[in-house]
Design a protein around this motif. Sequence first.
Motif, PDB file in Angstrom:
ATOM      1  N   CYS A  24       0.851  -1.184   0.000  1.00 15.49           N
ATOM      2  CA  CYS A  24       0.000   0.000   0.000  1.00 15.49           C
ATOM      3  C   CYS A  24       0.890   1.238   0.000  1.00 15.49           C
ATOM      4  CB  CYS A  24      -0.921   0.007   1.217  1.00 15.49           C
ATOM      5  SG  CYS A  24      -0.061  -0.105   2.803  1.00 15.49           S
ATOM      6  N   GLU A  25       0.294   2.364  -0.292  1.00 14.68           N
ATOM      7  CA  GLU A  25       1.049   3.604  -0.254  1.00 14.68           C
ATOM      8  C   GLU A  25       1.456   3.931   1.177  1.00 14.68           C
ATOM      9  OE1 GLU A  25      -1.124   6.771  -2.015  1.00 14.68           O
ATOM     10  OE2 GLU A  25      -1.066   5.923  -4.038  1.00 14.68           O
ATOM     11  N   VAL A  26       2.578   4.605   1.321  1.00 12.64           N
ATOM     12  CA  VAL A  26       3.016   5.025   2.652  1.00 12.64           C
ATOM     13  C   VAL A  26       1.995   6.016   3.199  1.00 12.64           C
ATOM     14  CG1 VAL A  26       4.810   6.177   3.977  1.00 12.64           C
ATOM     15  CG2 VAL A  26       5.438   4.696   2.070  1.00 12.64           C
ATOM     16  N   PRO A  27       1.404   5.720   4.352  1.00 14.78           N
ATOM     17  CA  PRO A  27       0.394   6.638   4.889  1.00 14.78           C
ATOM     18  C   PRO A  27       1.035   7.924   5.402  1.00 14.78           C
ATOM     19  CG  PRO A  27       0.851   4.880   6.455  1.00 14.78           C
ATOM     20  CD  PRO A  27       1.614   4.541   5.206  1.00 14.78           C
ATOM     21  N   GLU A  28       0.257   9.000   5.399  1.00 16.49           N
ATOM     22  CA  GLU A  28       0.738  10.283   5.903  1.00 16.49           C
ATOM     23  C   GLU A  28      -0.047  10.673   7.146  1.00 16.49           C
ATOM     24  OE1 GLU A  28       0.810  13.371   3.053  1.00 16.49           O
ATOM     25  OE2 GLU A  28       2.009  12.253   1.582  1.00 16.49           O
ATOM     26  N   GLN A  33      -1.562  13.346  14.601  1.00 15.15           N
ATOM     27  CA  GLN A  33      -1.140  11.968  14.349  1.00 15.15           C
ATOM     28  C   GLN A  33       0.363  11.884  14.103  1.00 15.15           C
ATOM     29  OE1 GLN A  33      -3.664  11.045  10.949  1.00 15.15           O
ATOM     30  NE2 GLN A  33      -5.104   9.962  12.289  1.00 15.15           N
ATOM     31  N   VAL A  34       0.893  10.658  14.210  1.00 18.15           N
ATOM     32  CA  VAL A  34       2.299  10.404  13.896  1.00 18.15           C
ATOM     33  C   VAL A  34       2.383   9.177  12.994  1.00 18.15           C
ATOM     34  CG1 VAL A  34       3.105  11.369  16.084  1.00 18.15           C
ATOM     35  CG2 VAL A  34       2.715   8.916  15.891  1.00 18.15           C
ATOM     36  N   LEU A  35       3.453   9.110  12.222  1.00 14.54           N
ATOM     37  CA  LEU A  35       3.754   7.933  11.412  1.00 14.54           C
ATOM     38  C   LEU A  35       4.832   7.139  12.130  1.00 14.54           C
ATOM     39  CD1 LEU A  35       3.450   6.321   8.742  1.00 14.54           C
ATOM     40  CD2 LEU A  35       5.264   7.768   7.794  1.00 14.54           C
ATOM     41  N   VAL A  36       4.549   5.864  12.374  1.00 16.16           N
ATOM     42  CA  VAL A  36       5.468   5.001  13.115  1.00 16.16           C
ATOM     43  C   VAL A  36       5.986   3.898  12.206  1.00 16.16           C
ATOM     44  CG1 VAL A  36       5.697   3.362  15.035  1.00 16.16           C
ATOM     45  CG2 VAL A  36       4.381   5.471  15.342  1.00 16.16           C
ATOM     46  N   VAL A  76       5.731  13.400  11.980  1.00 10.76           N
ATOM     47  CA  VAL A  76       4.668  13.887  12.857  1.00 10.76           C
ATOM     48  C   VAL A  76       3.760  14.817  12.065  1.00 10.76           C
ATOM     49  CG1 VAL A  76       6.071  13.669  14.931  1.00 10.76           C
ATOM     50  CG2 VAL A  76       6.052  15.835  13.694  1.00 10.76           C
ATOM     51  N   GLY A  77       2.471  14.781  12.378  1.00  9.16           N
ATOM     52  CA  GLY A  77       1.501  15.627  11.712  1.00  9.16           C
ATOM     53  C   GLY A  77       1.376  16.978  12.376  1.00  9.16           C
ATOM     54  N   PRO A  78       0.600  17.876  11.799  1.00  7.15           N
ATOM     55  CA  PRO A  78       0.393  19.204  12.375  1.00  7.15           C
ATOM     56  C   PRO A  78      -0.162  19.130  13.789  1.00  7.15           C
ATOM     57  CG  PRO A  78      -0.498  19.079  10.144  1.00  7.15           C
ATOM     58  CD  PRO A  78      -0.134  17.692  10.526  1.00  7.15           C
ATOM     59  N   GLY A  79       0.336  20.006  14.651  1.00  7.47           N
ATOM     60  CA  GLY A  79      -0.164  20.085  16.010  1.00  7.47           C
ATOM     61  C   GLY A  79       0.460  19.120  16.987  1.00  7.47           C
ATOM     62  N   VAL A  80       1.351  18.260  16.539  1.00  8.94           N
ATOM     63  CA  VAL A  80       1.983  17.285  17.442  1.00  8.94           C
ATOM     64  C   VAL A  80       3.243  17.899  18.040  1.00  8.94           C
ATOM     65  CG1 VAL A  80       3.112  15.030  17.617  1.00  8.94           C
ATOM     66  CG2 VAL A  80       1.072  15.306  16.188  1.00  8.94           C
ATOM     67  N   ALA A 119       2.003  -4.226  10.266  1.00  9.27           N
ATOM     68  CA  ALA A 119       2.319  -3.488   9.050  1.00  9.27           C
ATOM     69  C   ALA A 119       3.683  -2.846   9.237  1.00  9.27           C
ATOM     70  CB  ALA A 119       1.259  -2.424   8.776  1.00  9.27           C
ATOM     71  N   GLU A 120       4.309  -2.502   8.117  1.00  7.14           N
ATOM     72  CA  GLU A 120       5.640  -1.895   8.220  1.00  7.14           C
ATOM     73  C   GLU A 120       5.579  -0.461   8.727  1.00  7.14           C
ATOM     74  OE1 GLU A 120       8.288  -4.281   4.938  1.00  7.14           O
ATOM     75  OE2 GLU A 120       6.950  -2.694   4.191  1.00  7.14           O
ATOM     76  N   ARG A 121       4.552   0.269   8.330  1.00  3.57           N
ATOM     77  CA  ARG A 121       4.369   1.629   8.828  1.00  3.57           C
ATOM     78  C   ARG A 121       2.885   1.864   9.090  1.00  3.57           C
ATOM     79  NH1 ARG A 121       8.689   5.867   5.993  1.00  3.57           N
ATOM     80  NH2 ARG A 121      10.515   4.934   7.014  1.00  3.57           N
ATOM     81  N   VAL A 122       2.588   2.563  10.192  1.00  3.31           N
ATOM     82  CA  VAL A 122       1.202   2.827  10.553  1.00  3.31           C
ATOM     83  C   VAL A 122       1.073   4.270  11.035  1.00  3.31           C
ATOM     84  CG1 VAL A 122       0.715   0.437  11.190  1.00  3.31           C
ATOM     85  CG2 VAL A 122       1.540   2.017  12.927  1.00  3.31           C
ATOM     86  N   VAL A 123      -0.087   4.855  10.797  1.00  4.99           N
ATOM     87  CA  VAL A 123      -0.423   6.168  11.344  1.00  4.99           C
ATOM     88  C   VAL A 123      -1.231   5.964  12.616  1.00  4.99           C
ATOM     89  CG1 VAL A 123      -1.835   8.233  10.994  1.00  4.99           C
ATOM     90  CG2 VAL A 123      -0.333   7.434   9.171  1.00  4.99           C
TER      91      VAL A 123
END
Length: 329
Positions: A24-28, A33-36, A76-80, A119-123
């Motif tokens: 799947c596409e790399v989630p943003e 939120q954060v991407l781990v 990291v997303g906005p506001g984090v 999963a390899e990367r998760v939001v």
Amino acid sequence: MRDRNTAAVRAYRLEQGELVLRECEVPEPGRGQVLVDVRASSLNYRELMVQRGTYPLPVKDDLVPNADGAGVVVAVGPGVTEWAVGDRVAAAVFPLWQHGPFGHEFLPQLGGSLDGMLAERVVLEASGLVRVPDHLSFEEAATLPCAALTAWNALDGVRAGQTVVTRGSGSVSLFAVQFGKLSGARVIATSRGPAKASRLTALGADLVVTSEDWVEEVRAVGGADRVVDVVGALNDSVRALKVSGEVAAVGSLGGGWPPLDPALMFGSVATVRMVAIGSRAQFTAMNRAIAVAGLRPVVDRVFGFEEAAEAYRYYAKGDAFGKVVISMG
């Protein structure tokens, strides 16, 4: 480790009870939120229930399974403001449950009504993460969110000098032995065989009872202030208590709950408390205690990411002593 700095990452999905690996596409990450980058995920009995369609809480379609996982923040997303790239984190199973008693509003859960950690990367929501102890590997840290926190919650309020009884040698019980000793309690573990009994003793149990009549053996040495019941035999657990003792009911091996006799509870002024993992505040407190004590989880076996289906089959056999972990490398 597979290069994840590409346009696609891999994630497992549950399709009619089978694990299917997809790209799947790399989630943003969005606001808050954060991407781990997930490094490891571990299995609990709840994963088998989700897979088999017997889990009592809501499960979404096309699910990314597994509640447990640990990794590194990579965006990291906005506001984090609480998290930064490079932080080592684990995810709370119930990300909305910050503190206090559990409520219906906290039901959304990873690996159930929300996509999980296989999963390899998760939001993830930034407010649903905790820092993991520095001395633990990612494989060890991935064992903490469900089994360890359940044991920590089950022993809430236990004081030095009290007696704790743990049932069997499942992961919750193993953590309960370790946390019981950490609190200064006397720990009595029950086990069906001498092989596991010796391992429970090595883990810190002061006494291991292997007979079928474990209740009488516990009563003969003064009874229990707290019984961590993962079996579902609540009447037996109440019988093993001292006056005003507590049973922390974690689950039932057979899936059913025999009727609980109120007369037994009244006779010992017993409390039976149902334990639903724990809050983020409890998770944070547990990790601080683990870090100070240098405690290490018991890991039975580690599988590779491509071996996830084999890990599930191995875990389902019920022979593991400690956690079964899937490593992303």
